[in-house]
Design a protein around this motif. Structure first.
Motif, PDB file in Angstrom:
ATOM      1  N   SER A 119     -87.707 -14.415 -12.512  1.00 45.18           N
ATOM      2  CA  SER A 119     -87.133 -14.752 -13.814  1.00 45.18           C
ATOM      3  C   SER A 119     -87.971 -14.170 -14.951  1.00 45.18           C
ATOM      4  N   LEU A 120     -87.325 -13.412 -15.817  1.00 44.47           N
ATOM      5  CA  LEU A 120     -88.009 -12.855 -16.984  1.00 44.47           C
ATOM      6  C   LEU A 120     -88.555 -13.954 -17.883  1.00 44.47           C
ATOM      7  N   ASP A 121     -87.909 -15.113 -17.881  1.00 42.36           N
ATOM      8  CA  ASP A 121     -88.314 -16.209 -18.772  1.00 42.36           C
ATOM      9  C   ASP A 121     -89.676 -16.789 -18.401  1.00 42.36           C
ATOM     10  N   ASP A 122     -90.170 -16.535 -17.200  1.00 41.75           N
ATOM     11  CA  ASP A 122     -91.429 -17.140 -16.757  1.00 41.75           C
ATOM     12  C   ASP A 122     -92.666 -16.381 -17.215  1.00 41.75           C
ATOM     13  N   TYR A 123     -92.485 -15.314 -18.008  1.00 43.02           N
ATOM     14  CA  TYR A 123     -93.628 -14.509 -18.452  1.00 43.02           C
ATOM     15  C   TYR A 123     -93.619 -14.434 -19.977  1.00 43.02           C
ATOM     16  N   SER A 124     -94.776 -14.710 -20.559  1.00 48.57           N
ATOM     17  CA  SER A 124     -94.878 -14.736 -22.021  1.00 48.57           C
ATOM     18  C   SER A 124     -94.909 -13.318 -22.585  1.00 48.57           C
ATOM     19  N   ASP A 125     -94.570 -13.204 -23.873  1.00 51.27           N
ATOM     20  CA  ASP A 125     -94.653 -11.906 -24.549  1.00 51.27           C
ATOM     21  C   ASP A 125     -96.072 -11.376 -24.502  1.00 51.27           C
ATOM     22  N   GLU A 126     -97.027 -12.259 -24.719  1.00 50.15           N
ATOM     23  CA  GLU A 126     -98.424 -11.842 -24.736  1.00 50.15           C
ATOM     24  C   GLU A 126     -98.836 -11.245 -23.396  1.00 50.15           C
ATOM     25  N   GLY A 147     -77.828  -4.732  -9.577  1.00 47.42           N
ATOM     26  CA  GLY A 147     -78.297  -6.097  -9.383  1.00 47.42           C
ATOM     27  C   GLY A 147     -78.751  -6.770 -10.656  1.00 47.42           C
ATOM     28  N   ALA A 148     -78.539  -6.145 -11.830  1.00 49.89           N
ATOM     29  CA  ALA A 148     -78.892  -6.765 -13.102  1.00 49.89           C
ATOM     30  C   ALA A 148     -77.916  -7.905 -13.398  1.00 49.89           C
ATOM     31  N   PRO A 149     -78.240  -8.793 -14.367  1.00 50.17           N
ATOM     32  CA  PRO A 149     -77.325  -9.890 -14.708  1.00 50.17           C
ATOM     33  C   PRO A 149     -75.923  -9.383 -15.010  1.00 50.17           C
ATOM     34  N   VAL A 150     -74.925 -10.142 -14.578  1.00 48.83           N
ATOM     35  CA  VAL A 150     -73.533  -9.714 -14.637  1.00 48.83           C
ATOM     36  C   VAL A 150     -72.844 -10.286 -15.866  1.00 48.83           C
ATOM     37  N   SER A 151     -72.035  -9.467 -16.524  1.00 42.71           N
ATOM     38  CA  SER A 151     -71.219  -9.931 -17.638  1.00 42.71           C
ATOM     39  C   SER A 151     -70.092 -10.805 -17.113  1.00 42.71           C
ATOM     40  N   PRO A 152     -69.895 -12.006 -17.689  1.00 39.05           N
ATOM     41  CA  PRO A 152     -68.841 -12.889 -17.169  1.00 39.05           C
ATOM     42  C   PRO A 152     -67.441 -12.342 -17.399  1.00 39.05           C
ATOM     43  N   LEU A 153     -67.264 -11.415 -18.349  1.00 41.74           N
ATOM     44  CA  LEU A 153     -65.942 -10.865 -18.638  1.00 41.74           C
ATOM     45  C   LEU A 153     -65.609  -9.676 -17.744  1.00 41.74           C
ATOM     46  N   SER A 154     -66.503  -8.696 -17.726  1.00 45.35           N
ATOM     47  CA  SER A 154     -66.216  -7.488 -16.954  1.00 45.35           C
ATOM     48  C   SER A 154     -66.618  -7.610 -15.489  1.00 45.35           C
ATOM     49  N   PHE A 208     -99.143  -4.480 -20.374  1.00 46.47           N
ATOM     50  CA  PHE A 208     -98.782  -3.442 -19.413  1.00 46.47           C
ATOM     51  C   PHE A 208     -98.192  -2.226 -20.128  1.00 46.47           C
ATOM     52  N   ASP A 209     -98.397  -1.064 -19.490  1.00 43.63           N
ATOM     53  CA  ASP A 209     -97.817   0.168 -20.028  1.00 43.63           C
ATOM     54  C   ASP A 209     -96.293   0.145 -19.931  1.00 43.63           C
ATOM     55  N   LEU A 210     -95.772  -0.497 -18.873  1.00 45.48           N
ATOM     56  CA  LEU A 210     -94.321  -0.515 -18.652  1.00 45.48           C
ATOM     57  C   LEU A 210     -93.962  -1.770 -17.875  1.00 45.48           C
ATOM     58  N   VAL A 211     -92.809  -2.332 -18.177  1.00 47.95           N
ATOM     59  CA  VAL A 211     -92.292  -3.483 -17.442  1.00 47.95           C
ATOM     60  C   VAL A 211     -91.033  -3.035 -16.707  1.00 47.95           C
ATOM     61  N   LEU A 212     -91.024  -3.216 -15.389  1.00 49.29           N
ATOM     62  CA  LEU A 212     -89.906  -2.841 -14.544  1.00 49.29           C
ATOM     63  C   LEU A 212     -89.072  -4.086 -14.247  1.00 49.29           C
ATOM     64  N   LEU A 213     -87.782  -4.035 -14.578  1.00 43.13           N
ATOM     65  CA  LEU A 213     -86.865  -5.134 -14.299  1.00 43.13           C
ATOM     66  C   LEU A 213     -85.862  -4.660 -13.255  1.00 43.13           C
ATOM     67  N   SER A 214     -85.914  -5.258 -12.069  1.00 44.10           N
ATOM     68  CA  SER A 214     -85.017  -4.840 -10.986  1.00 44.10           C
ATOM     69  C   SER A 214     -84.619  -6.051 -10.163  1.00 44.10           C
ATOM     70  N   ARG A 215     -83.332  -6.357 -10.194  1.00 39.43           N
ATOM     71  CA  ARG A 215     -82.806  -7.553  -9.541  1.00 39.43           C
ATOM     72  C   ARG A 215     -83.511  -8.800 -10.079  1.00 39.43           C
ATOM     73  N   PHE A 216     -83.680  -8.849 -11.359  1.00 37.38           N
ATOM     74  CA  PHE A 216     -84.329  -9.970 -12.027  1.00 37.38           C
ATOM     75  C   PHE A 216     -83.278 -10.997 -12.436  1.00 37.38           C
ATOM     76  N   THR A 217     -83.744 -12.147 -12.886  1.00 41.70           N
ATOM     77  CA  THR A 217     -82.853 -13.200 -13.362  1.00 41.70           C
ATOM     78  C   THR A 217     -83.317 -13.648 -14.741  1.00 41.70           C
ATOM     79  N   THR A 218     -82.445 -14.362 -15.428  1.00 39.29           N
ATOM     80  CA  THR A 218     -82.784 -14.902 -16.740  1.00 39.29           C
ATOM     81  C   THR A 218     -81.876 -16.081 -17.023  1.00 39.29           C
ATOM     82  N   ALA A 219     -82.416 -17.065 -17.732  1.00 37.91           N
ATOM     83  CA  ALA A 219     -81.620 -18.243 -18.056  1.00 37.91           C
ATOM     84  C   ALA A 219     -80.546 -17.917 -19.076  1.00 37.91           C
ATOM     85  N   SER A 220     -80.816 -16.971 -19.969  1.00 34.95           N
ATOM     86  CA  SER A 220     -79.872 -16.594 -21.010  1.00 34.95           C
ATOM     87  C   SER A 220     -79.860 -15.082 -21.152  1.00 34.95           C
ATOM     88  N   ARG A 221     -78.733 -14.431 -20.780  1.00 32.58           N
ATOM     89  CA  ARG A 221     -78.684 -12.977 -20.867  1.00 32.58           C
ATOM     90  C   ARG A 221     -78.827 -12.527 -22.315  1.00 32.58           C
TER      91      ARG A 221
END
Length: 865
Positions: A559-566, A607-614, A571-584
């Motif tokens: 979950s992306l929400d479990d890591y603070s901005d600080e 595997g990224a978060p899915v749009s509920p419409l499309s 890091f030089d780069l943040v890789l998001l792959s098959r991640f989750t989030t409480a609020s897209r």
């Protein structure tokens, strides 16, 4: 014929089952010598070491220890593993003063309890037939296989309690007003939960299904099934103090796909083929004769009581769940990874044994008339055939001598300087190293047998896969981070032949090479690491990428929400792959804001978060349009066109997505009759977000395609297959105990330090008495540390889930007490019953009365023996 009183009948029946059990287990209970007491099964040693540790802690005054630091970088011992079996083995250990004798007696005792529990059905089928059922349950092939080939001690305890659970459920279904039987059902279910949580779940599903079938076949009131299910639920609530915390770690956290792949099923051509045991007596076998007699029971349907009809139906269902017939359907169900399909056979075993006995009894009873006395011989012949069918599995009932090569390695470890040992054997050595390398080798364990119970299991699985897939830089780098100073290698075709060279290049030396095992060693002591903060991965896809790029550090949480901005800004780069989030939407805003500050993100749209419409993956307004049926893709970058390697046939079709709607399209690809985008980008201020399609991270990890890896190297800013430059720091005054770890560490500057101890939800790090920030990285602990010398304490605190578990147990006990003091289960379900009754005809079904519901069954208080 001699008439016996009920007490005498039960005494003789108990003695008969006891003698039968002793005959079967004689060589185990009374070994020929002191060196023939060791288990040869895969699991038993791993369970016994837990009881050894538990006894040591009890002797030190810790009646319910938390941490087992010597096992898999620290494991909360009694959080994932139910306590009942281990305390029982501790009791036997105290009596025998030999842990292996204690384990053997535990196997015998659980088998005996299971057999004796079948006597509960004596009033229904008669004492003689109940004794036969008890003996058949003791020698049922899969029960024997679990006891001796698997050595799964907690599962044996659950199986021993199952007949009692079915008995009490049946009594409740027949008389919903019975407080005694409702209480018995709840208590037995709670004991099963505290024996083996997966088997408890399987039994709850099976028993719940039995209650429904009984209701449907009997045509009884709905309160019948509601009361029975209420008893099951109450038992589960009573054990909530342990159950709820256990469900937040270990197996319950496995990814659905990984869990499904671990589920075994068996083809009927194997499970029903008695001849295969001549070449492999450990093979999974149900019993051909038992299945045939179960089908015979269908032809006797009208002669069966309701309770038996329901059991026959559920027996067929639970047998089919573990077969290849229904495995695909089972895997499609939510939560299937928590209920391994083949383990439903344990419930099926109980049903098959009772079915066999009922069929034989029915045949026997038809032989009353003189001209039909041959049917009695036929009934006896049926039982003889079943015993003959089961008998080859009894060859598994044996022990062996101590495994000498593993013992020799353990003795050598004891004289070498080192901290932790890893067993690279793909579990072929079983769990003997798990015990001997700790109790005699004096090593903490990194991994060995059956690590699904470890919080570090996902990392350990990737290390093992890397042994076989030639991602050796990743494997060796993670062995380093886990604190490994010794690797015991069992060479085999599946393990890369270059593993030994990779270990030697990392500083290990081959110190011994026996007929089977090789020991690689380097001197070492407890240590932590400063790791490079280059790329931080979030999500299951990042775990795949880290095998190709070992310098990627992957967060324990997806979950992306479990890591603070600080934290992310380091890091030089943040890789998001098959991640989750409480609020897209919140994640979109957050990543856009951080990118505007100059951060770089690489987002894998597969595997990224899915749009509920499309119903398509979507992030920052960029859609992942599905791309199906790619056999081979051709990358287009400028004027350069390169064909990527196709997946192998085992992986299946190349299903992925192509980014649509991004500001820039950087890399394209061709596939039959279409063109897509492989890499796209959005710029935000001084930063950027790059969108990755074509499932390239997974593709590179599966195919090692040079062009795909080259592309990813440029995007990640990392070289492939290169170990990270970790800097070790010694841990002085290192102490590990049931309450965690304490040590001193000296650091030249402040920063984040990786401690190779398992990270749990309640893990807390204290520096000089003050709690500091910590994050889970690959299930290990990454903590913010000050410069200079620090005294560190790492321990686990009770989180809210423990409170919730205690509340559940209190509620379950209150419900049970309410029933005992006069609040009837019937009253509890009265309103539900009235609602169901209002939908039926005004008159009750023919034959229904206001008395106890169901068949009385049995042969009266006095039977003939």
């Amino acid at each position: 014929m001699l008439q016996l009183r009920p007490r005498e009948q039960y005494a003789i029946s108990v003695l008969a089952v006891l003698i039968s059990a002793l005959v079967v287990y004689f060589g185990v209970v009374f070994p020929r010598d002191a060196e023939s007491i060791f288990p040869w099964s895969s699991d038993a040693w791993g369970h016994l070491i837990k009881s050894v540790y538990l006894r040591e802690q009890i002797a030190d005054g810790q009646l319910y220890p938390d941490m087992f630091p010597a096992w898999y970088n620290g494991q909360q011992l009694l959080r994932y593993f139910p306590p009942l079996s281990y305390y029982a083995v501790v009791g036997l250990h105290v009596v025998t003063d030999n842990i292996f004798t204690a384990g053997n007696l535990f196997i015998f005792a659980t088998s005996l309890i299971g057999g004796l529990s079948m006597l509960l059905f004596a009033p229904r089928i008669g004492h003689l037939w109940a004794v036969v059922a008890g003996v058949l349950y003791i020698i049922f092939p899969d029960n024997i296989r679990v006891a001796f080939a698997e050595g799964n001690l907690p599962r044996l305890a659950a199986a021993a309690l199952l007949p009692a659970a079915l008995y009490f459920l049946l009594k409740v279904l027949e008389n919903p007003r019975s407080k005694r039987n409702f209480t018995g059902l709840a208590i037995v279910i709670s004991l099963i939960v505290l024996s083996h949580v997966m088997m408890a779940g399987i039994f709850l599903v099976s028993l719940g299904l039995y209650a429904v079938m009984y209701w449907l076949i009997k045509g009884a009131r709905f309160r019948v099934v509601a009361t029975g299910v209420g008893g099951l639920a109450t038992g589960m609530l009573i054990s909530g103090w342990w159950l709820l915390p256990s469900l937040t770690g270990g197996l319950a956290e496995l990814d659905n796909t990984e869990g499904s792949e671990a589920i075994a099923s068996t083809s009927p051509s194997v499970a029903l083929n008695p001849g295969l045991r001549s070449s492999d007596n450990e093979i999974f076998y149900i019993g051909l004769t038992a299945i045939i007699l179960a089908f015979v029971a269908l032809f006797m349907w009208k002669r069966l009581d309701t309770w038996m009809k329901a059991l026959v139906v559920v027996t067929f269902i639970t047998t089919l769940i573990g077969s290849t017939f229904l495995v695909d359907i089972w895997r499609a169900l939510p939560g299937n990874e928590l209920f391994w399909a083949r383990r439903f056979t344990t419930f099926a075993a109980l049903g098959l044994v009772l079915t066999v006995v009922i069929v034989a009894r029915q045949v026997y009873m038809q032989g009353v008339a003189p001209e039909r006395r041959w049917l009695r011989l036929a009934a006896i012949g049926i039982l003889v055939l079943v015993v003959v069918d089961f008998q080859p599995s009894l060859e598994l009932v044996r022990n062996k001598e101590r495994p000498e090569q593993i013992q020799q390695v353990a003795e050598q470890l004891a004289v070498l300087d080192g901290w932790r040992v890893a067993t690279a054997d793909l579990s072929l050595l079983g769990s003997a190293p798990t015990m001997l390398f700790t109790t005699e080798g004096e090593r903490e364990q990194v991994f060995g047998w059956a690590f699904q119970g470890s919080i570090t299991g996902p990392l350990l699985a990737r290390v093992n896969e890397s042994f076989t897939d030639d991602f050796l830089d990743f494997a060796v780098s993670r062995l380093d981070r886990l604190g490994t100073d010794d690797v015991v290698l069992l060479p085999q075709p599946l393990i890369s032949p270059d593993l030994g060279e990779a270990l030697e290049a990392d500083g290990f030396q081959l110190v011994t090479s026996s007929q089977e095992l090789r020991l690689y060693h380097r001197d070492g002591a407890p240590r932590a690491f400063t790791i490079p903060l280059k790329v931080f991965g979030i999500g299951a896809g990042a775990e795949n990428a880290s095998r190709v790029f070992p310098q990627i550090s992957v967060g324990s949480s997806s979950s992306l929400d479990d890591y603070s901005d600080e934290f992310l800004r380091q890091f030089d780069l943040v890789l998001l792959s098959r991640f989750t989030t409480a609020s897209r939407g919140g994640a979109d805003e957050r990543v856009e804001r951080l990118a505007s500050e100059g951060m770089r993100f690489l987002v894998d749209l597969t595997g990224a978060p899915v749009s509920p419409l499309s119903r398509q993956s979507k992030f920052l307004g960029v859609h992942g349009e599905p791309v199906l049926q790619i056999g081979q893709a051709i990358l287009i970058e400028g004027d350069e066109r390169t064909a990527l390697l196709p997946f192998d046939t085992e992986t299946g079709p190349w299903n992925s997505v192509t980014p649509q709607g991004a500001d820039e399209e950087l890399v394209l690809f061709d596939y039959p009759a279409a063109q897509g985008v492989a890499v796209a980008r959005n710029r935000y201020g001084d930063g950027e977000v790059v969108f990755l399609g074509l499932n390239l991270l997974f593709h590179a990890s599966k195919t090692a395609d040079p062009r795909a890896i080259e592309l990813l190297e440029g995007l990640l800013g990392l070289p492939a297959q290169e170990q990270p430059d970790d800097i070790p720091h010694s841990l002085a005054n290192y102490q590990a105990g049931e309450d965690g770890w304490t040590f001193d560490i000296e650091l030249p500057e402040s920063g984040w330090v990786l401690f190779p101890m398992a990270h749990f939800e309640g893990t807390r790090v204290f520096v000089n008495g003050t709690q500091v920030d910590s994050v889970g990285v690959e299930r290990l602990i990454l903590a913010r540390m000050p410069a200079g010398v620090s005294s560190v304490e790492i321990r686990s605190v009770r989180t809210g889930i423990y409170t919730a578990g205690n509340i559940a147990s209190v509620f379950g006990v209150l419900v049970l007490l309410g029933f005992l003091v006069g609040f009837s289960p019937v009253q509890a379900t009265k309103r539900v019953d009235e609602m169901a009754r209002s939908r039926r005809e005004s008159s009750p079904p023919e034959g229904e009365s206001n008395g106890p519901v169901g068949d009385t069954g049995g042969e009266g208080p006095v039977a003939q023996v």
